[in-house]
Design a protein around this motif. Sequence first.
Motif, PDB file in Angstrom:
ATOM      1  N   LYS A   2       0.639  -1.195   0.164  1.00 46.11           N
ATOM      2  CA  LYS A   2      -0.021  -0.106  -0.030  1.00 46.11           C
ATOM      3  C   LYS A   2       0.834   1.319   0.006  1.00 46.11           C
ATOM      4  O   LYS A   2       2.043   1.206   0.429  1.00 46.11           O
ATOM      5  N   LEU A   3       0.455   2.154  -0.391  1.00 42.71           N
ATOM      6  CA  LEU A   3       1.122   3.486  -0.853  1.00 42.71           C
ATOM      7  C   LEU A   3       0.491   4.578   0.092  1.00 42.71           C
ATOM      8  O   LEU A   3      -0.683   4.764   0.359  1.00 42.71           O
ATOM      9  N   ALA A   4       1.349   5.210   1.106  1.00 40.67           N
ATOM     10  CA  ALA A   4       0.820   6.335   1.816  1.00 40.67           C
ATOM     11  C   ALA A   4       1.963   7.597   1.610  1.00 40.67           C
ATOM     12  O   ALA A   4       2.844   7.291   0.918  1.00 40.67           O
ATOM     13  N   SER A   5       1.488   8.721   1.993  1.00 36.91           N
ATOM     14  CA  SER A   5       2.554   9.900   1.737  1.00 36.91           C
ATOM     15  C   SER A   5       2.353  10.600   3.195  1.00 36.91           C
ATOM     16  O   SER A   5       1.525  10.708   3.817  1.00 36.91           O
ATOM     17  N   VAL A   6       3.764  11.235   3.197  1.00 37.09           N
ATOM     18  CA  VAL A   6       3.728  12.204   4.384  1.00 37.09           C
ATOM     19  C   VAL A   6       4.668  13.459   4.007  1.00 37.09           C
ATOM     20  O   VAL A   6       5.366  13.540   3.124  1.00 37.09           O
ATOM     21  N   ARG A   7       4.133  14.671   4.500  1.00 37.11           N
ATOM     22  CA  ARG A   7       4.721  16.010   4.282  1.00 37.11           C
ATOM     23  C   ARG A   7       5.591  16.476   5.401  1.00 37.11           C
ATOM     24  O   ARG A   7       5.115  16.542   6.534  1.00 37.11           O
ATOM     25  N   ILE A   8       7.025  16.593   5.097  1.00 38.38           N
ATOM     26  CA  ILE A   8       7.703  17.287   6.143  1.00 38.38           C
ATOM     27  C   ILE A   8       8.248  18.596   5.744  1.00 38.38           C
ATOM     28  O   ILE A   8       8.294  18.902   4.577  1.00 38.38           O
ATOM     29  N   SER A   9       9.054  19.481   6.856  1.00 31.06           N
ATOM     30  CA  SER A   9       9.334  20.516   6.350  1.00 31.06           C
ATOM     31  C   SER A   9      10.712  20.303   5.888  1.00 31.06           C
ATOM     32  O   SER A   9      11.512  19.230   6.160  1.00 31.06           O
ATOM     33  N   PHE A  10      11.325  21.525   5.494  1.00 29.43           N
ATOM     34  CA  PHE A  10      12.860  21.311   4.687  1.00 29.43           C
ATOM     35  C   PHE A  10      13.799  20.965   5.772  1.00 29.43           C
ATOM     36  O   PHE A  10      14.699  20.188   5.495  1.00 29.43           O
ATOM     37  N   MET A  11      13.701  21.727   6.986  1.00 27.65           N
ATOM     38  CA  MET A  11      14.676  21.625   7.789  1.00 27.65           C
ATOM     39  C   MET A  11      14.578  20.069   8.583  1.00 27.65           C
ATOM     40  O   MET A  11      15.486  19.358   8.908  1.00 27.65           O
ATOM     41  N   ASP A  12      13.450  19.527   8.641  1.00 26.39           N
ATOM     42  CA  ASP A  12      13.223  18.259   9.172  1.00 26.39           C
ATOM     43  C   ASP A  12      13.829  17.360   8.312  1.00 26.39           C
ATOM     44  O   ASP A  12      14.322  16.074   8.444  1.00 26.39           O
ATOM     45  N   SER A  13      13.843  17.546   6.707  1.00 28.06           N
ATOM     46  CA  SER A  13      14.447  16.481   5.911  1.00 28.06           C
ATOM     47  C   SER A  13      16.055  16.553   6.024  1.00 28.06           C
ATOM     48  O   SER A  13      16.494  15.709   5.606  1.00 28.06           O
ATOM     49  N   ILE A  14      16.191  17.675   6.552  1.00 24.30           N
ATOM     50  CA  ILE A  14      18.067  18.037   6.734  1.00 24.30           C
ATOM     51  C   ILE A  14      18.241  17.233   8.034  1.00 24.30           C
ATOM     52  O   ILE A  14      19.406  16.386   7.977  1.00 24.30           O
ATOM     53  N   LYS A  15      17.582  17.526   9.157  1.00 27.18           N
ATOM     54  CA  LYS A  15      17.871  16.707  10.456  1.00 27.18           C
ATOM     55  C   LYS A  15      17.460  15.630  10.632  1.00 27.18           C
ATOM     56  O   LYS A  15      17.875  14.737  11.423  1.00 27.18           O
ATOM     57  N   GLY A  16      16.543  14.942  10.145  1.00 28.58           N
ATOM     58  CA  GLY A  16      15.926  13.709  10.444  1.00 28.58           C
ATOM     59  C   GLY A  16      14.597  14.316  11.402  1.00 28.58           C
ATOM     60  O   GLY A  16      14.697  15.002  12.232  1.00 28.58           O
ATOM     61  N   VAL A  17      13.474  13.372  11.454  1.00 28.30           N
ATOM     62  CA  VAL A  17      12.406  13.714  12.353  1.00 28.30           C
ATOM     63  C   VAL A  17      11.436  12.346  12.599  1.00 28.30           C
ATOM     64  O   VAL A  17      11.660  11.505  11.638  1.00 28.30           O
ATOM     65  N   LYS A  18      10.972  12.162  13.627  1.00 26.05           N
ATOM     66  CA  LYS A  18       9.923  11.175  13.771  1.00 26.05           C
ATOM     67  C   LYS A  18       8.588  11.667  13.564  1.00 26.05           C
ATOM     68  O   LYS A  18       8.151  12.598  13.999  1.00 26.05           O
ATOM     69  N   VAL A  19       7.765  10.710  12.599  1.00 19.82           N
ATOM     70  CA  VAL A  19       6.624  11.411  12.398  1.00 19.82           C
ATOM     71  C   VAL A  19       5.439  10.151  12.534  1.00 19.82           C
ATOM     72  O   VAL A  19       5.973   8.939  12.816  1.00 19.82           O
ATOM     73  N   GLY A  73       1.502  -7.232   2.809  1.00 22.04           N
ATOM     74  CA  GLY A  73       2.269  -6.638   2.210  1.00 22.04           C
ATOM     75  C   GLY A  73       2.871  -5.642   3.093  1.00 22.04           C
ATOM     76  O   GLY A  73       2.638  -5.621   4.218  1.00 22.04           O
ATOM     77  N   ASP A  74       3.678  -4.653   2.460  1.00 17.60           N
ATOM     78  CA  ASP A  74       4.331  -3.597   3.101  1.00 17.60           C
ATOM     79  C   ASP A  74       3.674  -2.236   2.795  1.00 17.60           C
ATOM     80  O   ASP A  74       3.011  -1.886   1.875  1.00 17.60           O
ATOM     81  N   LEU A  75       3.928  -1.204   3.612  1.00 13.91           N
ATOM     82  CA  LEU A  75       3.342  -0.041   3.566  1.00 13.91           C
ATOM     83  C   LEU A  75       4.612   0.639   2.991  1.00 13.91           C
ATOM     84  O   LEU A  75       5.680   0.966   3.619  1.00 13.91           O
ATOM     85  N   ILE A  76       4.351   1.534   1.711  1.00 13.42           N
ATOM     86  CA  ILE A  76       5.418   2.369   1.366  1.00 13.42           C
ATOM     87  C   ILE A  76       4.939   3.666   1.342  1.00 13.42           C
ATOM     88  O   ILE A  76       4.028   4.224   0.866  1.00 13.42           O
ATOM     89  N   ILE A  77       5.848   4.597   2.127  1.00 17.65           N
ATOM     90  CA  ILE A  77       5.574   5.975   2.300  1.00 17.65           C
ATOM     91  C   ILE A  77       6.437   6.996   1.620  1.00 17.65           C
ATOM     92  O   ILE A  77       7.710   6.564   1.490  1.00 17.65           O
ATOM     93  N   GLU A  78       5.780   7.706   0.971  1.00 17.99           N
ATOM     94  CA  GLU A  78       6.412   8.629   0.030  1.00 17.99           C
ATOM     95  C   GLU A  78       6.528   9.987   0.788  1.00 17.99           C
ATOM     96  O   GLU A  78       5.679  10.438   1.163  1.00 17.99           O
ATOM     97  N   VAL A  79       7.866  10.330   0.667  1.00 20.66           N
ATOM     98  CA  VAL A  79       8.132  11.597   1.509  1.00 20.66           C
ATOM     99  C   VAL A  79       8.172  12.799   0.645  1.00 20.66           C
ATOM    100  O   VAL A  79       8.810  13.027  -0.340  1.00 20.66           O
ATOM    101  N   GLU A  80       7.071  13.785   0.880  1.00 21.00           N
ATOM    102  CA  GLU A  80       7.281  15.176   0.210  1.00 21.00           C
ATOM    103  C   GLU A  80       7.734  16.210   1.098  1.00 21.00           C
ATOM    104  O   GLU A  80       7.380  16.408   2.203  1.00 21.00           O
ATOM    105  N   VAL A  81       8.810  16.913   0.542  1.00 23.11           N
ATOM    106  CA  VAL A  81       9.533  17.921   1.422  1.00 23.11           C
ATOM    107  C   VAL A  81       9.045  19.164   0.853  1.00 23.11           C
ATOM    108  O   VAL A  81       8.991  19.612  -0.150  1.00 23.11           O
TER     109      VAL A  81
END
Length: 378
Positions: A130-147, A259-267
């Motif tokens: 299955k496909l899911a998506s998550v939106r994170i901030s630019f700085m979270d993409s640089i430093k990493g984050v838990k959602v 099956g697996d959950l595929i998470i697509e990240v949008e920055v």
Amino acid sequence: MAKRDYYEVLGINKSASKDEIRSAYRKLAKKYHPDINHEPDAPKKFEEIQEAYDVLSDDNKRAQYDQFGMAAFSQGASTGGAGNPFGQGFSSQGFGDVDLGDIFNSFFGGSPFGNRRGSNSSSPRKGADKLASVRISFMDSIKGVKVSLNVNYEAPCKHCHGSGAETPDDLVTCPDCGGRGYKTVQQRTFFGVSETQVICQRCHGRGKIVRHVCHECQGEGYKKTRTNLEVNIPAGIISGQQLRVSGYGERGRNGGPNGDLIIEVEVEKDQIFERDGNDIHIEREISFVDAALGCKLEVPTVYRTVEVEIPSGTQSGAIIRLKGEGIKGNNRKAGDQYIHLKCIVPTFLSESQKDLLRQFQKEEAAKGNKSWGRFFRK
């Protein structure tokens, strides 16, 4: 009951090409196969679709059908006095040039009739992703984050482990098909004796039947579950990159794993920083005086603020490189940061400032540099 028109069954017109016939068949086979569709009329519709495709995909059969309709496939039908017993089965090849195994391997990870080389339809099969998506901030993409994601999925029943049976002994081989999930039927046709494979009506293609259903899941093999899933987004991730979380996809078949959950990240884009691979670009404005005389400039990076020496005589559009101040994550070499300088000319000047610049202009003119003159005329 009269049979439906084969073209109507596949949802195509009489001028359809072979590719159009094949495409329509694949789509309907996916939709109505009893191993996927558990509606009561699915097996009947699936056999109807198979029969229509078997005729229309064969040039000779299609020509006979176009000329004589269903009569061409009735025992004892006559075409100019000669018998034309096509029968009501399918070709000895089963499905012409379309392999059901290919279709179901493509869509569902396995054929409804199993692999004739050894496995069968009752074998455990992993569920689809299955496909899911998550939106994170630019700085979270640089430093990493838990959602945290709210996920609905069908968890395998802990009691029966997805089989739907109360005990392992309650899951038995289907006596009608011997565990194959299908039956082979022989029929005499115009071309001789043909064989076709049809879905077993008792087990609906599973190859197994349940004598006593699981008391926890009522024979479903799973329970609908809603949970908050904590996902670690690694530092340095880029927009469009995907993460895989095992076990939260579609449920498996015959006790197979989910099956697996595929998470697509949008920055999200940032107002200051622009990313190019592991490099960072930033634009900074400086006064024309600082550009001319040189200065020290505080500049933010994605990790800290640094002081940068701007040399005298710097031109607008100059680029200064800060080595190693780019992105350090994602197991790649750390990038650099590039500062794009833009010189700003003041809009309003006091008289004393104008006098100073006029004096500067005269000195430049005396040296033969006339370019300053156009900026400071009365």
